[in-house]
Design a protein around this motif. Sequence first.
Motif, PDB file in Angstrom:
ATOM      1  N   UNK A 146       0.975  -0.916   0.314  1.00  0.00           N
ATOM      2  CA  UNK A 146      -0.154   0.323  -0.175  1.00  0.00           C
ATOM      3  C   UNK A 146       0.652   0.900   0.010  1.00  0.00           C
ATOM      4  N   UNK A 147       1.767   1.834  -0.365  1.00  0.00           N
ATOM      5  CA  UNK A 147       3.243   2.300   0.557  1.00  0.00           C
ATOM      6  C   UNK A 147       4.039   2.727  -0.997  1.00  0.00           C
ATOM      7  N   UNK A 148       4.034   3.643  -1.705  1.00  0.00           N
ATOM      8  CA  UNK A 148       5.363   4.259  -2.500  1.00  0.00           C
ATOM      9  C   UNK A 148       6.079   3.946  -2.261  1.00  0.00           C
ATOM     10  N   UNK A 149       7.048   4.178  -1.119  1.00  0.00           N
ATOM     11  CA  UNK A 149       8.396   4.920  -1.287  1.00  0.00           C
ATOM     12  C   UNK A 149       9.192   3.688  -1.839  1.00  0.00           C
ATOM     13  N   UNK A 150      10.631   3.747  -1.713  1.00  0.00           N
ATOM     14  CA  UNK A 150      11.384   2.860  -2.248  1.00  0.00           C
ATOM     15  C   UNK A 150      12.047   2.074  -1.247  1.00  0.00           C
ATOM     16  N   UNK A 151      11.800   2.392   0.037  1.00  0.00           N
ATOM     17  CA  UNK A 151      12.003   1.525   1.638  1.00  0.00           C
ATOM     18  C   UNK A 151      11.003   0.358   1.602  1.00  0.00           C
ATOM     19  N   UNK A 152       9.505   1.044   1.205  1.00  0.00           N
ATOM     20  CA  UNK A 152       8.557  -0.497   1.624  1.00  0.00           C
ATOM     21  C   UNK A 152       8.994  -1.460   0.019  1.00  0.00           C
ATOM     22  N   UNK A 153       8.961  -0.664  -1.092  1.00  0.00           N
ATOM     23  CA  UNK A 153       9.252  -2.226  -2.083  1.00  0.00           C
ATOM     24  C   UNK A 153      10.462  -2.901  -2.147  1.00  0.00           C
ATOM     25  N   UNK A 213      12.779   8.470   6.674  1.00  0.00           N
ATOM     26  CA  UNK A 213      12.266  10.088   6.375  1.00  0.00           C
ATOM     27  C   UNK A 213      10.692   9.952   5.059  1.00  0.00           C
ATOM     28  N   UNK A 214      11.591   9.105   3.570  1.00  0.00           N
ATOM     29  CA  UNK A 214      10.701   9.015   2.441  1.00  0.00           C
ATOM     30  C   UNK A 214       9.757   7.792   3.412  1.00  0.00           C
ATOM     31  N   UNK A 215      10.036   6.792   3.896  1.00  0.00           N
ATOM     32  CA  UNK A 215       8.899   5.806   4.957  1.00  0.00           C
ATOM     33  C   UNK A 215       8.067   6.239   5.694  1.00  0.00           C
ATOM     34  N   UNK A 216       8.428   6.817   6.187  1.00  0.00           N
ATOM     35  CA  UNK A 216       6.851   7.579   7.290  1.00  0.00           C
ATOM     36  C   UNK A 216       6.528   8.742   6.527  1.00  0.00           C
ATOM     37  N   UNK A 217       7.080   9.358   5.386  1.00  0.00           N
ATOM     38  CA  UNK A 217       6.403  10.445   4.661  1.00  0.00           C
ATOM     39  C   UNK A 217       5.309   9.535   3.899  1.00  0.00           C
ATOM     40  N   UNK A 218       5.029   8.571   3.992  1.00  0.00           N
ATOM     41  CA  UNK A 218       4.685   8.181   2.535  1.00  0.00           C
ATOM     42  C   UNK A 218       3.667   7.407   3.258  1.00  0.00           C
ATOM     43  N   UNK A 271      -6.976   8.331   4.191  1.00  0.00           N
ATOM     44  CA  UNK A 271      -7.709   7.513   4.628  1.00  0.00           C
ATOM     45  C   UNK A 271      -7.346   6.079   4.133  1.00  0.00           C
ATOM     46  N   UNK A 272      -6.499   6.069   3.710  1.00  0.00           N
ATOM     47  CA  UNK A 272      -6.030   4.224   3.675  1.00  0.00           C
ATOM     48  C   UNK A 272      -5.609   3.352   4.128  1.00  0.00           C
ATOM     49  N   UNK A 273      -5.015   3.735   5.151  1.00  0.00           N
ATOM     50  CA  UNK A 273      -4.669   2.854   6.127  1.00  0.00           C
ATOM     51  C   UNK A 273      -4.888   1.068   5.714  1.00  0.00           C
ATOM     52  N   UNK A 274      -3.925   0.531   6.699  1.00  0.00           N
ATOM     53  CA  UNK A 274      -3.974  -0.610   6.302  1.00  0.00           C
ATOM     54  C   UNK A 274      -3.849  -1.315   7.827  1.00  0.00           C
ATOM     55  N   UNK A 275      -4.777  -1.553   8.369  1.00  0.00           N
ATOM     56  CA  UNK A 275      -5.017  -2.365  10.063  1.00  0.00           C
ATOM     57  C   UNK A 275      -4.118  -1.758  11.366  1.00  0.00           C
ATOM     58  N   UNK A 276      -4.287  -0.323  10.319  1.00  0.00           N
ATOM     59  CA  UNK A 276      -3.779   0.712  11.532  1.00  0.00           C
ATOM     60  C   UNK A 276      -2.496   0.685  11.475  1.00  0.00           C
ATOM     61  N   UNK A 277      -1.810   0.115  10.238  1.00  0.00           N
ATOM     62  CA  UNK A 277      -0.041   0.388  10.628  1.00  0.00           C
ATOM     63  C   UNK A 277       0.449   2.006  10.382  1.00  0.00           C
ATOM     64  N   UNK A 278       0.088   2.271   9.125  1.00  0.00           N
ATOM     65  CA  UNK A 278       0.741   3.360   9.137  1.00  0.00           C
ATOM     66  C   UNK A 278       0.483   4.680  10.238  1.00  0.00           C
ATOM     67  N   UNK A 310       9.775   1.404  11.093  1.00  0.00           N
ATOM     68  CA  UNK A 310       9.105   0.603  10.212  1.00  0.00           C
ATOM     69  C   UNK A 310       8.829  -0.705  10.801  1.00  0.00           C
ATOM     70  N   UNK A 311       9.719  -0.987  11.306  1.00  0.00           N
ATOM     71  CA  UNK A 311       9.503  -2.415  12.482  1.00  0.00           C
ATOM     72  C   UNK A 311       8.284  -2.881  12.535  1.00  0.00           C
ATOM     73  N   UNK A 312       7.911  -1.465  13.593  1.00  0.00           N
ATOM     74  CA  UNK A 312       6.630  -1.115  13.972  1.00  0.00           C
ATOM     75  C   UNK A 312       5.429  -1.543  13.433  1.00  0.00           C
TER      76      UNK A 312
END
Length: 383
Positions: A144-151, A186-191, A199-206, A223-225
Amino acid sequence: MDELGTVVQHYDWGSTTVLPAMLGAPADGRPWAELWMGTHPLGESTVGLADGSTVPLSEVVGERLPYLLKILAIAKPLSLQVHPEAVMAERGFVRENERGVSLDAAHRVFKDPNHKPEMVYALTPFEGLIAFRPTAEVWHVLEGLDSPLAHRLNDELRADPGFPGLVRMVGRLLSPWMGPTREELDGFVADCRDKYESGADRRRAYETVCELAQHHGSDPGLVVAALLNRIRLDPGQAAFVEVGVLHAYLSGTCVEVMAGSDNVLRAGLTSKHVEPQALVDCVRMGMAEAHVVTPKDEGGVQVFAPGVEEFALAAATVADGAEATLPGSGPRIVLCVDGTVTVSADRGSVVLTPGRSAFVEHDDGMVSVKGAGKVVQAYTPAS
């Protein structure tokens, strides 16, 4: 039966008001994080004698209690952490003793040779992170994320799936050599923030990442959280955390009962000493949903017994004119969490108000509670 003298621990995540208000003490600006009841040497309770002097609780018991009882008042999220199994705790304790590391040293990891399963019992709405989400759910969060780290993490986990793959991925995230850069974090957090606010959260992860980032900035633990189950307990509910389970408590006030240990391995989201590799080595348990403990009703008393030999917790609420009998025998600690109650056993009684506790010796017989309030009792179920 004797009222206990207890110890307050002033950790930086604690509330400045909750425990002082509960104990009827003046707030002094410091965080009052934990109230300890037990025989652990880093915060041992005391018992008053007839001559006005006090002695350590262990002298009354004749040994160390197998459990430690606490109240936690959480104003800021606790660290990402795990508790070691018995063999790891024993070896680590001996190793640090041989190296001459003081028990109260900031970089001390193993404070005693014991493992530390624990259970939290909510006094207010309580939130935390416990255990990894299932792999499919982690994929769902990362996709559900677009950041390079998430990919990149998503690709890594698809190539190395399941619990072992998650643990290896966490090891890389927390490694000072292989972990993500500040820019990537920082990119992961901003994403996560963008997705949560849209409103696109997934099981409160974001949401979890956004909340923790307010306190811990660019920390790989953020990220681990996102990989962990988020749970919410209403007052009167309990959750169990086994040894080897990655977790972090986020908010609320609770009673905590655990094996008589203070061993915590941290790997982020904290100002305390961290041991990322030791934490990864310690993680043993697989993925799980929230470890909520279903209570058993014993004569109107709720008993929370997670199946460990060191402790169980009984909770009883009484109103004027009513009486409750607490289960169990052996050495017990009875803690008042609301109202005013009289706790009685074969050899006397004690009036307790919130935050006050009493020690019941093994030969004091059954414990009864009267008044208008609520108590919890820590005890060893086999006693």
